[in-house]
Write a protein that holds these residues in place. Structure first.
Motif, PDB file in Angstrom:
ATOM      1  N   SER A  53       0.831  -1.203   0.000  1.00  0.00           N
ATOM      2  CA  SER A  53       0.000   0.000   0.000  1.00  0.00           C
ATOM      3  C   SER A  53       0.865   1.253   0.000  1.00  0.00           C
ATOM      4  O   SER A  53       1.799   1.376   0.797  1.00  0.00           O
ATOM      5  CB  SER A  53      -0.894   0.030   1.247  1.00  0.00           C
ATOM      6  OG  SER A  53      -1.754  -1.072   1.260  1.00  0.00           O
ATOM      7  N   TYR A  54       0.516   2.182  -0.888  1.00  0.00           N
ATOM      8  CA  TYR A  54       1.210   3.462  -0.984  1.00  0.00           C
ATOM      9  C   TYR A  54       0.666   4.401   0.090  1.00  0.00           C
ATOM     10  O   TYR A  54      -0.545   4.557   0.231  1.00  0.00           O
ATOM     11  CB  TYR A  54       1.000   4.054  -2.375  1.00  0.00           C
ATOM     12  CG  TYR A  54       1.602   5.418  -2.571  1.00  0.00           C
ATOM     13  CD1 TYR A  54       2.978   5.593  -2.609  1.00  0.00           C
ATOM     14  CD2 TYR A  54       0.787   6.531  -2.714  1.00  0.00           C
ATOM     15  CE1 TYR A  54       3.538   6.844  -2.798  1.00  0.00           C
ATOM     16  CE2 TYR A  54       1.334   7.793  -2.908  1.00  0.00           C
ATOM     17  CZ  TYR A  54       2.707   7.933  -2.943  1.00  0.00           C
ATOM     18  OH  TYR A  54       3.262   9.175  -3.120  1.00  0.00           O
ATOM     19  N   LEU A  55       1.545   5.024   0.867  1.00  0.00           N
ATOM     20  CA  LEU A  55       1.128   5.919   1.942  1.00  0.00           C
ATOM     21  C   LEU A  55       1.316   7.391   1.612  1.00  0.00           C
ATOM     22  O   LEU A  55       0.690   8.245   2.230  1.00  0.00           O
ATOM     23  CB  LEU A  55       1.892   5.588   3.229  1.00  0.00           C
ATOM     24  CG  LEU A  55       1.727   4.172   3.783  1.00  0.00           C
ATOM     25  CD1 LEU A  55       2.595   3.983   5.017  1.00  0.00           C
ATOM     26  CD2 LEU A  55       0.265   3.894   4.098  1.00  0.00           C
ATOM     27  N   GLU A  58       7.456  11.593   1.449  1.00  0.00           N
ATOM     28  CA  GLU A  58       8.045  12.145   2.661  1.00  0.00           C
ATOM     29  C   GLU A  58       9.459  12.637   2.345  1.00  0.00           C
ATOM     30  O   GLU A  58      10.232  11.945   1.690  1.00  0.00           O
ATOM     31  CB  GLU A  58       8.113  11.055   3.733  1.00  0.00           C
ATOM     32  CG  GLU A  58       8.592  11.537   5.073  1.00  0.00           C
ATOM     33  CD  GLU A  58       8.521  10.429   6.121  1.00  0.00           C
ATOM     34  OE1 GLU A  58       9.505  10.265   6.839  1.00  0.00           O
ATOM     35  OE2 GLU A  58       7.490   9.747   6.180  1.00  0.00           O
ATOM     36  N   TYR A  72       5.718   3.336   1.430  1.00  0.00           N
ATOM     37  CA  TYR A  72       4.784   2.224   1.306  1.00  0.00           C
ATOM     38  C   TYR A  72       4.684   1.506   2.642  1.00  0.00           C
ATOM     39  O   TYR A  72       5.615   1.542   3.440  1.00  0.00           O
ATOM     40  CB  TYR A  72       5.272   1.230   0.239  1.00  0.00           C
ATOM     41  CG  TYR A  72       5.209   1.775  -1.156  1.00  0.00           C
ATOM     42  CD1 TYR A  72       4.135   1.491  -1.985  1.00  0.00           C
ATOM     43  CD2 TYR A  72       6.223   2.590  -1.640  1.00  0.00           C
ATOM     44  CE1 TYR A  72       4.077   2.003  -3.276  1.00  0.00           C
ATOM     45  CE2 TYR A  72       6.175   3.111  -2.927  1.00  0.00           C
ATOM     46  CZ  TYR A  72       5.090   2.820  -3.733  1.00  0.00           C
ATOM     47  OH  TYR A  72       5.036   3.331  -4.996  1.00  0.00           O
ATOM     48  N   LEU A  73       3.570   0.852   2.873  1.00  0.00           N
ATOM     49  CA  LEU A  73       3.423   0.002   4.039  1.00  0.00           C
ATOM     50  C   LEU A  73       3.781  -1.408   3.604  1.00  0.00           C
ATOM     51  O   LEU A  73       3.068  -2.034   2.818  1.00  0.00           O
ATOM     52  CB  LEU A  73       1.995   0.055   4.584  1.00  0.00           C
ATOM     53  CG  LEU A  73       1.753  -0.726   5.872  1.00  0.00           C
ATOM     54  CD1 LEU A  73       2.628  -0.178   7.003  1.00  0.00           C
ATOM     55  CD2 LEU A  73       0.288  -0.660   6.256  1.00  0.00           C
ATOM     56  N   PRO A  86       6.885   1.068   7.625  1.00  0.00           N
ATOM     57  CA  PRO A  86       6.977   1.990   6.493  1.00  0.00           C
ATOM     58  C   PRO A  86       8.268   1.737   5.722  1.00  0.00           C
ATOM     59  O   PRO A  86       9.333   1.583   6.311  1.00  0.00           O
ATOM     60  CB  PRO A  86       6.980   3.372   7.147  1.00  0.00           C
ATOM     61  CG  PRO A  86       7.430   3.143   8.549  1.00  0.00           C
ATOM     62  CD  PRO A  86       7.051   1.742   8.905  1.00  0.00           C
TER      63      PRO A  86
END
Length: 120
Positions: A53-55, A58, A72-73, A86
């Motif tokens: 999953s893309y978060l 940063e 990403y997670l 992360p």
């Protein structure tokens, strides 16, 4: 505890497993980089097939200055324990990097003369 190996120039390598969204474990050699303060960094191309999953983006400070990384997670298996952490991804990352954040939760033992390298 996982045993690591020393690289030709004294680098610290550990085999870990990246876990994709289907639960498949993909073993990789990761370089411990104590100058990187996150958990893990990876080249963006190495993410293909992991379906993490893309978060978001940063800004992070690197040896070359500040840069923006995609976060990403991800799931990794390290020392027999699965972690959801992360993951920083970027184009300039040449190896899978383990950062110093691991040293807050796992002990590191390094003795070059005795060829001992353990994490966990």
């Amino acid at each position: 505890m996982i045993q690591g190996i020393f690289g030709n120039e004294g680098q610290l390598f550990f085999e870990i497993d990246l876990i994709n969204s289907d639960g498949l474990n993909l073993p990789v050699d990761a370089l411990l980089d104590t100058g990187f303060t996150g958990f893990m960094a990876i080249n963006i191309q190495d993410l293909e097939g992991l379906d993490w999953s893309y978060l978001g983006n940063e800004p992070l400070r690197t040896a070359q200055g500040e840069a923006r990384f995609k976060i990403y997670l991800g799931k990794v298996l390290l020392d027999g324990q699965q972690y959801e952490i992360p993951i920083c991804a970027g184009d300039e990352i040449t190896e899978v990097l383990l950062g110093s954040e691991w040293l807050k939760i796992l002990p590191l033992v390094v003795n070059y003369q005795a060829s001992i390298l353990n994490l966990g």
